[in-house]
Motif scaffolding. Structure first.
Motif, PDB file in Angstrom:
ATOM      1  N   ASP A  43     -45.055 101.692  47.928  1.00 45.25           N
ATOM      2  CA  ASP A  43     -43.633 102.050  48.006  1.00 45.25           C
ATOM      3  C   ASP A  43     -43.127 101.948  49.442  1.00 45.25           C
ATOM      4  N   ALA A  44     -43.911 102.497  50.383  1.00 45.46           N
ATOM      5  CA  ALA A  44     -43.513 102.467  51.792  1.00 45.46           C
ATOM      6  C   ALA A  44     -43.442 101.032  52.314  1.00 45.46           C
ATOM      7  N   ALA A  45     -44.407 100.211  51.908  1.00 43.93           N
ATOM      8  CA  ALA A  45     -44.411  98.809  52.351  1.00 43.93           C
ATOM      9  C   ALA A  45     -43.209  98.060  51.789  1.00 43.93           C
ATOM     10  N   ALA A  46     -42.895  98.303  50.501  1.00 43.14           N
ATOM     11  CA  ALA A  46     -41.746  97.646  49.880  1.00 43.14           C
ATOM     12  C   ALA A  46     -40.454  98.052  50.572  1.00 43.14           C
ATOM     13  N   TRP A  47     -40.348  99.339  50.884  1.00 41.43           N
ATOM     14  CA  TRP A  47     -39.129  99.827  51.528  1.00 41.43           C
ATOM     15  C   TRP A  47     -38.979  99.256  52.936  1.00 41.43           C
TER      16      TRP A  47
ATOM     17  N   LYS B  35     -37.092  96.710  30.654  1.00 38.65           N
ATOM     18  CA  LYS B  35     -36.980  96.332  29.245  1.00 38.65           C
ATOM     19  C   LYS B  35     -37.798  95.098  28.906  1.00 38.65           C
ATOM     20  N   TYR B  36     -37.785  94.086  29.800  1.00 38.63           N
ATOM     21  CA  TYR B  36     -38.447  92.827  29.493  1.00 38.63           C
ATOM     22  C   TYR B  36     -39.752  92.625  30.264  1.00 38.63           C
ATOM     23  N   ALA B  37     -40.248  93.691  30.900  1.00 40.24           N
ATOM     24  CA  ALA B  37     -41.526  93.641  31.631  1.00 40.24           C
ATOM     25  C   ALA B  37     -41.554  92.492  32.629  1.00 40.24           C
ATOM     26  N   LEU B  38     -40.462  92.360  33.399  1.00 35.68           N
ATOM     27  CA  LEU B  38     -40.349  91.281  34.375  1.00 35.68           C
ATOM     28  C   LEU B  38     -40.733  91.774  35.757  1.00 35.68           C
ATOM     29  N   SER B  39     -41.539  90.998  36.456  1.00 32.74           N
ATOM     30  CA  SER B  39     -41.790  91.291  37.862  1.00 32.74           C
ATOM     31  C   SER B  39     -40.575  90.890  38.674  1.00 32.74           C
ATOM     32  N   SER B  40     -40.553  91.284  39.934  1.00 32.53           N
ATOM     33  CA  SER B  40     -39.437  90.918  40.809  1.00 32.53           C
ATOM     34  C   SER B  40     -39.318  89.403  40.943  1.00 32.53           C
ATOM     35  N   PHE B  41     -40.460  88.707  41.065  1.00 28.80           N
ATOM     36  CA  PHE B  41     -40.441  87.248  41.174  1.00 28.80           C
ATOM     37  C   PHE B  41     -39.884  86.624  39.900  1.00 28.80           C
ATOM     38  N   ASN B  42     -40.307  87.141  38.733  1.00 31.00           N
ATOM     39  CA  ASN B  42     -39.817  86.594  37.469  1.00 31.00           C
ATOM     40  C   ASN B  42     -38.306  86.749  37.348  1.00 31.00           C
ATOM     41  N   LEU B  43     -37.814  87.962  37.620  1.00 32.16           N
ATOM     42  CA  LEU B  43     -36.386  88.214  37.488  1.00 32.16           C
ATOM     43  C   LEU B  43     -35.586  87.364  38.471  1.00 32.16           C
ATOM     44  N   LEU B  44     -36.087  87.246  39.689  1.00 30.22           N
ATOM     45  CA  LEU B  44     -35.410  86.422  40.691  1.00 30.22           C
ATOM     46  C   LEU B  44     -35.411  84.958  40.273  1.00 30.22           C
TER      47      LEU B  44
ATOM     48  N   ILE C   8     -34.338  85.117  51.573  1.00 29.89           N
ATOM     49  CA  ILE C   8     -35.383  85.092  50.552  1.00 29.89           C
ATOM     50  C   ILE C   8     -36.062  86.459  50.482  1.00 29.89           C
ATOM     51  N   GLY C   9     -36.433  86.979  51.639  1.00 30.03           N
ATOM     52  CA  GLY C   9     -37.062  88.301  51.681  1.00 30.03           C
ATOM     53  C   GLY C   9     -36.109  89.412  51.271  1.00 30.03           C
ATOM     54  N   THR C  10     -34.841  89.286  51.678  1.00 27.29           N
ATOM     55  CA  THR C  10     -33.854  90.308  51.328  1.00 27.29           C
ATOM     56  C   THR C  10     -33.648  90.385  49.819  1.00 27.29           C
ATOM     57  N   ASN C  11     -33.455  89.227  49.176  1.00 33.86           N
ATOM     58  CA  ASN C  11     -33.249  89.198  47.728  1.00 33.86           C
ATOM     59  C   ASN C  11     -34.472  89.714  46.976  1.00 33.86           C
ATOM     60  N   LEU C  12     -35.646  89.268  47.398  1.00 31.43           N
ATOM     61  CA  LEU C  12     -36.868  89.701  46.722  1.00 31.43           C
ATOM     62  C   LEU C  12     -37.110  91.194  46.918  1.00 31.43           C
ATOM     63  N   SER C  13     -36.949  91.671  48.151  1.00 31.11           N
ATOM     64  CA  SER C  13     -37.234  93.081  48.426  1.00 31.11           C
ATOM     65  C   SER C  13     -36.254  94.009  47.715  1.00 31.11           C
ATOM     66  N   GLN C  14     -34.999  93.546  47.512  1.00 31.25           N
ATOM     67  CA  GLN C  14     -34.046  94.364  46.761  1.00 31.25           C
ATOM     68  C   GLN C  14     -34.528  94.567  45.332  1.00 31.25           C
ATOM     69  N   PHE C  15     -34.998  93.501  44.702  1.00 31.14           N
ATOM     70  CA  PHE C  15     -35.483  93.605  43.332  1.00 31.14           C
ATOM     71  C   PHE C  15     -36.737  94.478  43.263  1.00 31.14           C
ATOM     72  N   ILE C  16     -37.629  94.320  44.249  1.00 33.28           N
ATOM     73  CA  ILE C  16     -38.843  95.133  44.269  1.00 33.28           C
ATOM     74  C   ILE C  16     -38.492  96.608  44.403  1.00 33.28           C
ATOM     75  N   CYS C  17     -37.607  96.923  45.346  1.00 35.10           N
ATOM     76  CA  CYS C  17     -37.279  98.331  45.608  1.00 35.10           C
ATOM     77  C   CYS C  17     -36.543  98.979  44.443  1.00 35.10           C
ATOM     78  N   ILE C  18     -35.563  98.290  43.861  1.00 38.74           N
ATOM     79  CA  ILE C  18     -34.846  98.881  42.734  1.00 38.74           C
ATOM     80  C   ILE C  18     -35.777  99.039  41.542  1.00 38.74           C
TER      81      ILE C  18
END
Length: 336
Positions: free
Chosen positions: A14-18, A180-189, A237-247
């Motif tokens: 969590d801390a690393a993602a944030w 709902k769809y068991a998507l990882s951050s990479f999948n959703l992105l 790229i990092g901003t978009n991915l990290s937003q999905f990971i954190c949310i």
């Protein structure tokens, strides 16, 4: 040496993602500020389209390398997400143009109570008194930091309303779709970035011309400004991915509350890098209040009863995923 517990491992991730989100978000704000203020590249919506185009390229490469597995997201769900996300981007840009800086900041702060309302209505979240008070303290501190003159006009209020609700819905929907769809951050992105890139690169130049009376194709591109555009897209790229990971891990409300730490860091870095008269006494006091509120929120929301679902059953897809694999979003059954 004692084995690392599951809770300690989750806290570390969590801390690393944030931190990943904070570093990339603050970094892209600083780069974009230099790009727009110093080099006159004022095409914010088109730049966002380029960000998602670069992110799409990254997801395509990762899919070819096998790091992104095939997944399914219904077209209707994707369409709703794209509508929320694009109205958020356009609404924020128009709100900034039509409103004073003070009212724009008030509108941004109102995203926290709106996100809370969405969680209460759709996820049956219950907040403790301390959690509510800590959110109020964060809002007070950030307000003291950022709100200056406040003037209100009808079209500005409408733009702010659209921006606040679409942004809150988009952030809530990130968490909802992953769960709902068991998507990882990479999948959703991988599902959303191409659609956002395509729509924003079509709408962006038109909207930017309307807002600035300047055409992106007539901009005086040079080596340095082009390098800043490329750097902005790379960091995005990092901003978009990290937003999905954190949310996915924290929920939209926690993302909003902790996200105001980035506001404070931007104020501090803007003072050092751009020489603005930003750090006067009332701004420093506001920063201290906001940080205390964030610490209180983290402590209050993590306690039993601080922030929990009254009744919640996992969707079928997520139950299957929990037994069959791991995603970015850890257990949310009892605590958000």
């Amino acid at each position: 040496m004692a084995p690392v517990s599951k809770a300690d491992k989750k806290a570390a991730v969590d801390a690393a993602a944030w931190m990943f989100n904070v570093v990339t978000s603050v970094g892209i704000i600083m780069v974009n500020k230099a790009l727009m203020a110093t080099y006159g590249f004022s095409f914010a919506t088109t730049l966002t389209g380029l960000h998602f185009a670069t992110t799409t390229l990254m997801t395509a490469i990762l899919r070819c390398l096998g790091y992104i597995q095939p997944s399914h997201l219904p077209f209707t769900e994707l369409l709703k997400f794209i509508l929320f996300a694009n109205f958020s981007i356009v609404g924020m840009n128009v709100s900034l143009m039509w409103n004073s800086v003070g009212f724009y900041q008030i509108a941004k702060l109102s995203m926290i109570p709106v996100s809370c309302l969405l969680e209460v209505v759709f996820d049956k979240i219950r907040y403790s008194r301390d959690t509510k008070l800590s959110i109020g303290l964060v809002l007070l501190g950030v307000g003291v930091c950022t709100i200056t003159d406040v003037s209100v006009n009808t079209k500005g209020v409408i733009a702010a309303f659209i921006a606040v609700w679409s942004t809150s819905l988009q952030q809530y929907y990130v968490h909802y779709l992953q769960r709902k769809y068991a998507l990882s951050s990479f999948n959703l992105l991988g599902h959303t970035a191409p659609a956002q890139a395509g729509t924003l690169l079509i709408v962006g130049p038109i909207l930017d011309y309307w807002l600035t009376n300047k055409r992106v194709d007539k901009y005086d591109y040079n080596l340095v400004s082009t390098m800043f555009v490329v750097l902005s897209c790379t960091i995005a790229i990092g901003t978009n991915l990290s937003q999905f990971i954190c949310i996915g891990r924290f929920t939209a409300v926690s993302f909003q509350v902790l996200g105001h730490m980035k506001t404070i860091l931007v104020l501090i870095m803007g003072f050092f890098f751009f020489g603005r008269e930003g750090l006067n006494l009332h701004v420093v006091i506001g920063m201290v209040i906001a940080v205390l509120g964030m610490i209180w929120y983290g402590n209050a929301s993590s306690k039993p009863g601080g922030k929990e679902r009254r009744s919640y059953s996992l969707p079928t897809a997520h139950r299957q995923q929990k037994h069959g694999g791991a995603s970015d979003s850890d257990s949310h059954e009892d605590k958000a």
